[in-house]
Write a protein that holds these residues in place. Structure first.
Motif, PDB file in Angstrom:
ATOM      1  N   ASP A   1       4.942  -0.895   0.091  1.00 22.84           N
ATOM      2  CA  ASP A   1       5.993  -1.072   1.087  1.00 22.84           C
ATOM      3  C   ASP A   1       5.958  -2.477   1.679  1.00 22.84           C
ATOM      4  O   ASP A   1       6.992  -3.139   1.809  1.00 22.84           O
ATOM      5  CB  ASP A   1       5.846  -0.015   2.183  1.00 22.84           C
ATOM      6  CG  ASP A   1       7.074   0.082   3.052  1.00 22.84           C
ATOM      7  OD1 ASP A   1       8.187   0.194   2.498  1.00 22.84           O
ATOM      8  OD2 ASP A   1       6.927   0.037   4.286  1.00 22.84           O
ATOM      9  N   ARG A   2       4.769  -2.961   2.004  1.00 24.31           N
ATOM     10  CA  ARG A   2       4.642  -4.301   2.595  1.00 24.31           C
ATOM     11  C   ARG A   2       5.056  -5.388   1.609  1.00 24.31           C
ATOM     12  O   ARG A   2       5.713  -6.363   1.974  1.00 24.31           O
ATOM     13  CB  ARG A   2       3.221  -4.522   3.086  1.00 24.31           C
ATOM     14  CG  ARG A   2       2.875  -3.634   4.297  1.00 24.31           C
ATOM     15  CD  ARG A   2       1.497  -3.874   4.816  1.00 24.31           C
ATOM     16  NE  ARG A   2       1.430  -5.211   5.431  1.00 24.31           N
ATOM     17  CZ  ARG A   2       0.290  -5.833   5.685  1.00 24.31           C
ATOM     18  NH1 ARG A   2      -0.865  -5.261   5.384  1.00 24.31           N
ATOM     19  NH2 ARG A   2       0.295  -7.025   6.238  1.00 24.31           N
ATOM     20  N   VAL A   3       4.666  -5.228   0.346  1.00 24.46           N
ATOM     21  CA  VAL A   3       5.033  -6.212  -0.676  1.00 24.46           C
ATOM     22  C   VAL A   3       6.547  -6.213  -0.889  1.00 24.46           C
ATOM     23  O   VAL A   3       7.177  -7.276  -0.949  1.00 24.46           O
ATOM     24  CB  VAL A   3       4.279  -5.946  -1.998  1.00 24.46           C
ATOM     25  CG1 VAL A   3       4.858  -6.759  -3.144  1.00 24.46           C
ATOM     26  CG2 VAL A   3       2.797  -6.245  -1.824  1.00 24.46           C
ATOM     27  N   ALA A   4       7.149  -5.035  -0.982  1.00 27.36           N
ATOM     28  CA  ALA A   4       8.601  -4.946  -1.176  1.00 27.36           C
ATOM     29  C   ALA A   4       9.349  -5.557   0.011  1.00 27.36           C
ATOM     30  O   ALA A   4      10.338  -6.276  -0.169  1.00 27.36           O
ATOM     31  CB  ALA A   4       9.017  -3.495  -1.383  1.00 27.36           C
ATOM     32  N   GLU A   5       8.873  -5.283   1.217  1.00 28.07           N
ATOM     33  CA  GLU A   5       9.531  -5.841   2.401  1.00 28.07           C
ATOM     34  C   GLU A   5       9.417  -7.361   2.438  1.00 28.07           C
ATOM     35  O   GLU A   5      10.387  -8.055   2.774  1.00 28.07           O
ATOM     36  CB  GLU A   5       8.950  -5.226   3.670  1.00 28.07           C
ATOM     37  CG  GLU A   5       9.373  -3.784   3.857  1.00 28.07           C
ATOM     38  CD  GLU A   5       8.633  -3.059   4.970  1.00 28.07           C
ATOM     39  OE1 GLU A   5       7.677  -3.631   5.532  1.00 28.07           O
ATOM     40  OE2 GLU A   5       9.006  -1.912   5.256  1.00 28.07           O
ATOM     41  N   LEU A   6       8.260  -7.910   2.079  1.00 30.20           N
ATOM     42  CA  LEU A   6       8.115  -9.360   2.056  1.00 30.20           C
ATOM     43  C   LEU A   6       9.001  -9.966   0.967  1.00 30.20           C
ATOM     44  O   LEU A   6       9.641 -11.006   1.182  1.00 30.20           O
ATOM     45  CB  LEU A   6       6.659  -9.776   1.847  1.00 30.20           C
ATOM     46  CG  LEU A   6       6.422 -11.294   1.822  1.00 30.20           C
ATOM     47  CD1 LEU A   6       6.889 -11.950   3.127  1.00 30.20           C
ATOM     48  CD2 LEU A   6       4.954 -11.594   1.570  1.00 30.20           C
TER      49      LEU A   6
ATOM     50  N   VAL B   1       2.183 -16.937   3.832  1.00 29.04           N
ATOM     51  CA  VAL B   1       2.387 -15.561   4.301  1.00 29.04           C
ATOM     52  C   VAL B   1       2.172 -14.592   3.146  1.00 29.04           C
ATOM     53  O   VAL B   1       1.493 -13.565   3.298  1.00 29.04           O
ATOM     54  CB  VAL B   1       3.791 -15.393   4.922  1.00 29.04           C
ATOM     55  CG1 VAL B   1       4.072 -13.942   5.261  1.00 29.04           C
ATOM     56  CG2 VAL B   1       3.932 -16.263   6.173  1.00 29.04           C
ATOM     57  N   ALA B   2       2.723 -14.914   1.989  1.00 29.30           N
ATOM     58  CA  ALA B   2       2.525 -14.061   0.814  1.00 29.30           C
ATOM     59  C   ALA B   2       1.062 -14.033   0.397  1.00 29.30           C
ATOM     60  O   ALA B   2       0.516 -12.973   0.077  1.00 29.30           O
ATOM     61  CB  ALA B   2       3.404 -14.548  -0.339  1.00 29.30           C
TER      62      ALA B   2
ATOM     63  N   LEU C   1      -0.850 -11.718   2.746  1.00 23.95           N
ATOM     64  CA  LEU C   1      -0.604 -10.311   2.446  1.00 23.95           C
ATOM     65  C   LEU C   1      -1.407  -9.878   1.222  1.00 23.95           C
ATOM     66  O   LEU C   1      -2.043  -8.816   1.227  1.00 23.95           O
ATOM     67  CB  LEU C   1       0.885 -10.057   2.214  1.00 23.95           C
ATOM     68  CG  LEU C   1       1.248  -8.628   1.784  1.00 23.95           C
ATOM     69  CD1 LEU C   1       0.802  -7.607   2.825  1.00 23.95           C
ATOM     70  CD2 LEU C   1       2.741  -8.538   1.520  1.00 23.95           C
ATOM     71  N   LEU C   2      -1.420 -10.691   0.188  1.00 26.27           N
ATOM     72  CA  LEU C   2      -2.171 -10.346  -1.023  1.00 26.27           C
ATOM     73  C   LEU C   2      -3.669 -10.280  -0.746  1.00 26.27           C
ATOM     74  O   LEU C   2      -4.371  -9.423  -1.286  1.00 26.27           O
ATOM     75  CB  LEU C   2      -1.866 -11.336  -2.141  1.00 26.27           C
ATOM     76  CG  LEU C   2      -0.406 -11.383  -2.603  1.00 26.27           C
ATOM     77  CD1 LEU C   2      -0.234 -12.399  -3.718  1.00 26.27           C
ATOM     78  CD2 LEU C   2       0.105 -10.018  -3.008  1.00 26.27           C
ATOM     79  N   ILE C   3      -4.162 -11.155   0.117  1.00 26.29           N
ATOM     80  CA  ILE C   3      -5.580 -11.127   0.497  1.00 26.29           C
ATOM     81  C   ILE C   3      -5.897  -9.843   1.247  1.00 26.29           C
ATOM     82  O   ILE C   3      -6.916  -9.187   0.982  1.00 26.29           O
ATOM     83  CB  ILE C   3      -5.941 -12.371   1.329  1.00 26.29           C
ATOM     84  CG1 ILE C   3      -5.917 -13.620   0.447  1.00 26.29           C
ATOM     85  CG2 ILE C   3      -7.300 -12.209   2.014  1.00 26.29           C
ATOM     86  CD1 ILE C   3      -5.949 -14.929   1.211  1.00 26.29           C
TER      87      ILE C   3
END
Length: 145
Positions: A65-70, A121-122, A125-127
């Motif tokens: 969900d977080r990846v899709a939103e970003l 920011v990306a 999130l991946l970290i």
């Protein structure tokens, strides 16, 4: 690319959205593997593994969900696809190895993606996602001892 007020240059947004789609697909595949293990695990450590696999599914769905939103925020159009997965008709005691291997594969991809995405920011999130998955991997590896 979808128009957005995001101040990142469009070329960088496009590259970031493309990498995030790869991450999204691999995470959905991991969720499918962990969910299959959650449903099918048996044996002496059933309760602990059933809960662990369920937590992996929950954490992976949250990451999806977080990846899709970003991706959407940078102008991407995320698509919910799953990478092809091997048949998971395995002996119940092997699910720990199957899920651990799937997590390790996703972690390897995340590390490559972190280096390939220059948006901080990306990367962050991946970290964060990698840290959660690394903890799950450590728990699964400890359960094999």
């Amino acid at each position: 690319m979808t128009p957005t007020m995001n101040p990142i240059p469009e070329a960088l947004r496009a590259k970031t959205a493309a990498r995030l789609q790869v991450v999204l697909t691999s995470l959905r595949g991991l969720a499918a593997v962990a969910w299959t293990a959650h449903w099918n695990v048996r044996g002496a450590n059933y309760e602990g593994l059933h809960k662990r696999f369920g937590k992996i599914v929950d954490d992976t769905h949250a990451a999806v969900d977080r990846v899709a939103e970003l991706s959407r925020q940078v102008g991407g159009e995320p698509v919910a696809v799953v990478a092809s997965q091997p048949t998971l008709a395995v002996a119940p005691q092997l699910y720990v190895s199957v899920v651990a291997g799937a997590i390790a594969k996703v972690l390897g991809g995340l590390r490559a993606d972190m280096q390939d995405v220059s948006d901080l920011v990306a990367q962050n999130l991946l970290i964060e996602i990698a840290a959660v998955l690394q903890a799950h991997l450590a728990h699964l590896e400890a359960s094999r001892d």
